[in-house]
Motif scaffolding. Structure first.
Motif, PDB file in Angstrom:
ATOM      1  N   MET A 199     -18.681  13.350  -4.742  1.00  0.00           N
ATOM      2  CA  MET A 199     -18.249  14.574  -4.230  1.00  0.00           C
ATOM      3  C   MET A 199     -18.881  15.846  -4.962  1.00  0.00           C
ATOM      4  SD  MET A 199     -14.482  15.169  -3.197  1.00  0.00           S
ATOM      5  CE  MET A 199     -13.579  14.716  -4.781  1.00  0.00           C
ATOM      6  N   ALA A 200     -19.249  15.928  -6.040  1.00  0.00           N
ATOM      7  CA  ALA A 200     -19.679  16.647  -6.808  1.00  0.00           C
ATOM      8  C   ALA A 200     -21.251  17.212  -6.153  1.00  0.00           C
ATOM      9  CB  ALA A 200     -20.238  16.482  -8.269  1.00  0.00           C
ATOM     10  N   GLN A 245     -22.287  15.759  -2.830  1.00  0.00           N
ATOM     11  CA  GLN A 245     -22.473  15.562  -1.576  1.00  0.00           C
ATOM     12  C   GLN A 245     -21.238  16.538  -1.003  1.00  0.00           C
ATOM     13  OE1 GLN A 245     -22.250  11.822   0.422  1.00  0.00           O
ATOM     14  NE2 GLN A 245     -23.202  10.858  -1.410  1.00  0.00           N
ATOM     15  N   ALA A 246     -21.472  17.808  -0.724  1.00  0.00           N
ATOM     16  CA  ALA A 246     -20.623  18.646   0.129  1.00  0.00           C
ATOM     17  C   ALA A 246     -20.022  18.057   1.312  1.00  0.00           C
ATOM     18  CB  ALA A 246     -21.219  19.935   0.359  1.00  0.00           C
ATOM     19  N   ALA A 248     -16.751  15.811   0.527  1.00  0.00           N
ATOM     20  CA  ALA A 248     -15.936  16.616   0.168  1.00  0.00           C
ATOM     21  C   ALA A 248     -15.297  17.423   1.624  1.00  0.00           C
ATOM     22  CB  ALA A 248     -16.243  17.816  -0.921  1.00  0.00           C
ATOM     23  N   THR A 249     -16.031  17.957   2.328  1.00  0.00           N
ATOM     24  CA  THR A 249     -15.677  18.415   3.682  1.00  0.00           C
ATOM     25  C   THR A 249     -14.899  17.428   4.550  1.00  0.00           C
ATOM     26  OG1 THR A 249     -17.495  19.897   3.477  1.00  0.00           O
ATOM     27  CG2 THR A 249     -16.300  19.703   5.638  1.00  0.00           C
ATOM     28  N   LEU A 309     -11.466  16.602   2.902  1.00  0.00           N
ATOM     29  CA  LEU A 309     -10.772  17.946   3.338  1.00  0.00           C
ATOM     30  C   LEU A 309     -10.329  17.999   4.785  1.00  0.00           C
ATOM     31  CD1 LEU A 309      -9.790  20.727   2.445  1.00  0.00           C
ATOM     32  CD2 LEU A 309     -12.112  21.915   3.232  1.00  0.00           C
ATOM     33  N   THR A 334      -7.511  15.272   4.940  1.00  0.00           N
ATOM     34  CA  THR A 334      -6.287  15.912   4.159  1.00  0.00           C
ATOM     35  C   THR A 334      -5.564  16.863   5.037  1.00  0.00           C
ATOM     36  OG1 THR A 334      -7.582  15.285   2.161  1.00  0.00           O
ATOM     37  CG2 THR A 334      -5.524  16.548   2.001  1.00  0.00           C
ATOM     38  N   MET A 339     -19.357  26.243   1.985  1.00  0.00           N
ATOM     39  CA  MET A 339     -18.802  24.824   1.755  1.00  0.00           C
ATOM     40  C   MET A 339     -20.067  23.926   1.809  1.00  0.00           C
ATOM     41  SD  MET A 339     -15.168  23.985   2.936  1.00  0.00           S
ATOM     42  CE  MET A 339     -15.056  24.323   4.658  1.00  0.00           C
ATOM     43  N   ALA A 340     -20.902  24.166   2.759  1.00  0.00           N
ATOM     44  CA  ALA A 340     -22.102  23.380   2.847  1.00  0.00           C
ATOM     45  C   ALA A 340     -22.893  23.155   1.886  1.00  0.00           C
ATOM     46  CB  ALA A 340     -22.784  23.753   4.312  1.00  0.00           C
ATOM     47  N   THR A 341     -22.830  24.388   0.926  1.00  0.00           N
ATOM     48  CA  THR A 341     -23.903  24.216  -0.224  1.00  0.00           C
ATOM     49  C   THR A 341     -23.110  23.962  -1.516  1.00  0.00           C
ATOM     50  OG1 THR A 341     -23.927  26.837  -0.126  1.00  0.00           O
ATOM     51  CG2 THR A 341     -25.698  25.586   1.114  1.00  0.00           C
ATOM     52  N   GLN A 342     -21.874  24.728  -1.643  1.00  0.00           N
ATOM     53  CA  GLN A 342     -21.170  24.559  -2.687  1.00  0.00           C
ATOM     54  C   GLN A 342     -20.111  23.540  -2.712  1.00  0.00           C
ATOM     55  OE1 GLN A 342     -19.262  28.166  -4.321  1.00  0.00           O
ATOM     56  NE2 GLN A 342     -20.920  29.536  -3.303  1.00  0.00           N
ATOM     57  N   ALA A 343     -20.434  22.464  -3.446  1.00  0.00           N
ATOM     58  CA  ALA A 343     -19.346  21.360  -3.314  1.00  0.00           C
ATOM     59  C   ALA A 343     -18.295  21.818  -4.250  1.00  0.00           C
ATOM     60  CB  ALA A 343     -20.109  20.178  -4.078  1.00  0.00           C
ATOM     61  N   ALA A 358     -15.632  23.352  -1.878  1.00  0.00           N
ATOM     62  CA  ALA A 358     -14.976  22.220  -0.960  1.00  0.00           C
ATOM     63  C   ALA A 358     -13.864  21.741  -2.016  1.00  0.00           C
ATOM     64  CB  ALA A 358     -15.873  21.326  -0.322  1.00  0.00           C
ATOM     65  N   THR A 359     -14.078  21.082  -2.844  1.00  0.00           N
ATOM     66  CA  THR A 359     -13.365  20.582  -3.887  1.00  0.00           C
ATOM     67  C   THR A 359     -11.992  21.415  -3.959  1.00  0.00           C
ATOM     68  OG1 THR A 359     -15.165  19.497  -4.816  1.00  0.00           O
ATOM     69  CG2 THR A 359     -13.310  19.196  -5.796  1.00  0.00           C
ATOM     70  N   LEU A 386     -10.795  23.652  -2.395  1.00  0.00           N
ATOM     71  CA  LEU A 386      -9.995  23.691  -1.033  1.00  0.00           C
ATOM     72  C   LEU A 386      -9.247  22.421  -0.737  1.00  0.00           C
ATOM     73  CD1 LEU A 386     -12.391  25.929   1.186  1.00  0.00           C
ATOM     74  CD2 LEU A 386     -10.115  26.623   0.205  1.00  0.00           C
ATOM     75  N   LEU A 387     -10.087  21.300  -0.945  1.00  0.00           N
ATOM     76  CA  LEU A 387      -9.316  19.902  -1.012  1.00  0.00           C
ATOM     77  C   LEU A 387      -8.093  20.026  -1.688  1.00  0.00           C
ATOM     78  CD1 LEU A 387      -9.346  17.224  -0.176  1.00  0.00           C
ATOM     79  CD2 LEU A 387     -11.052  16.659  -1.685  1.00  0.00           C
TER      80      LEU A 387
END
Lengths: 238, 238
Positions: free
Chosen positions: A126-127, A129-130, A133-134, A137, A140, B126-130, B133-134, B136-137
């Motif tokens: 996850m760290a 691959q965005a 995580a998306t 999300l 969820t 979100m696409a770039t910053q994992a 996304a984490t 928000l998850l």
DNA sequence: CGGTTCCTTGAGAGAACTCAACGTCGGTGG
DNA sequence: CCACCGACGTTGAGTTCTCTCAAGGAACCG
């Protein structure tokens, strides 16, 4: 540990041959295989063959490949409360994902196959691959929407109708539907007594909306059920 | 659009001066300011000053800076069903995040301030910053846990006790608690009739557990309430 | 075969709901 | 300034939906 990944149960996932084409953990097998397939049998003795245990360290996610998994809690009186049923393609453990301890128990309802994804590996992926995580999300969020829908105030008939339609949409064929779970488990999930579930089904049968032969349900008037259960919003879940 | 970001309402967020230190959208203002602060007043006329409308295109997330926001649905009979109350530091719209259409309505319960985060900008980040996304998850997972807890089968007394403790934990001070919402809204959230909420509070007052002067609640025996409402698990939410 | 779990049906009880009335408060307008 | 209106909150009385308790039959397993 609650979940035994010992060699005799562990099998390579063979994602390419897996029937669950929409599996979110699908990989190409040969590359980084960060999951393992496991077969499970439901057991009468509570605790055996458990995937997750509430309060114990989170071990990871489980992708359901076949069968049916329930997640549930046990209250102070020892009563079981089913929080969700998971069918092929679903992920089990999203409500415990970032947490250090599992929020609920999880166990098979019928003989099942799951792919286990270790939490540590998941965190690592996850760290970087965005996308992962998306995707998690989004999964969820859908569970959240569904939980919020079901937490509304509905009659027993509405709940049961919506439930039947939901299960039919997931694992039904034509107008036949085989319920993997017991009446008690259905009632626990829908916040109804076992007897009420039984009575509602009898009521639907009287109306000619379905034929309930134990776990085998034949839908005769799905439209009537849909009209009744629509407000619950279990099926349409955007 | 349901939410009017017109100049007269729009204010720079000034995150550095914001009292919500744990705000997940906190930024350094000078850099990429991808949010705007807005003040809102609750209105009698339904529809005015609405942040989100169910079924309309998702506009983004809202971070509550001050006040109280409710998210709710309207059923076929026109009845309002409160799904959640959001307090300072909370995010509104997580249940609609990846979806194209909003799953619920959102409106202020009291005069409030929110920071609006446009969906498009959020997606891009979100696409770039994992990490985003984490985060928000994690927020969504907590909401899911809470929704699942509340969807259990509890008595009216248990629900109200848990609710009071939850609100107290969020916006209470010492043993005093000011409820931002009406009895009807509380009942809608807890799946109880307005009269039942009123009666439960009267019951608690008889027992000497609290003093309820309209929206102002003074807790006299928080321990008793905790013991009663603990099984609901609203407060501890892991 | 026992023993257990599951499913069903009946009868009674109870928690929460609906309907209804009344007092308070705040805003609006004559 | 005060009457009026609507929303809110409280309390009472009666109703109802669902639960609990109970019993019997069917299916499954050791």
């Amino acid at each position: 540990m609650a979940f035994d990944l010992s060699p005799q149960h562990r099998v390579a996932p063979h994602c390419q041959a897996c029937p669950v084409t929409s599996c979110p953990t699908r990989c190409d097998d040969t590359a980084h295989t960060w999951q393992a397939m496991v077969s499970l049998m439901p057991s009468q003795k509570p605790g055996s063959r458990t995937l997750m245990r509430a309060g114990e360290p989170t071990e990871g996610l489980f992708a359901v490949r076949a069968g049916c998994i329930k997640s549930y809690t046990i209250d102070a009186q020892g009563n079981e409360h089913v929080r969700a049923f998971h069918f092929p393609g679903d992920l089990v453990g999203l409500d415990s994902l970032g947490s250090s301890r599992a929020a609920a128990n999880a166990a098979p309802v019928t003989p099942s196959q799951v792919c286990a994804v270790p939490a540590a590996e998941l965190q690592r992926q996850m760290a970087t691959q965005a996308t992962l995580a998306t995707m998690l999300l989004e999964k969820t969020r859908r569970e959240l929407s569904q939980a919020l829908s079901l937490s509304g105030e509905f009659t027993a008939d509405q709940r049961v109708a919506a439930f039947l339609l939901q299960v039919h949409a997931r694992i039904g064929s034509a107008n036949v539907l085989r319920l993997p779970m017991t009446r008690r488990e259905i009632g626990s999930y829908l916040r109804l007594a076992t007897e009420t579930v039984s009575r509602v089904l009898a009521r639907f049968e009287e109306k000619g909306w379905l034929v309930a032969a134990d776990k085998r349900i034949t839908l005769l008037n799905a439209e009537a059920l849909r009209e009744l259960g629509e407000p619950v919003g279990l099926g349409l879940a955007a």
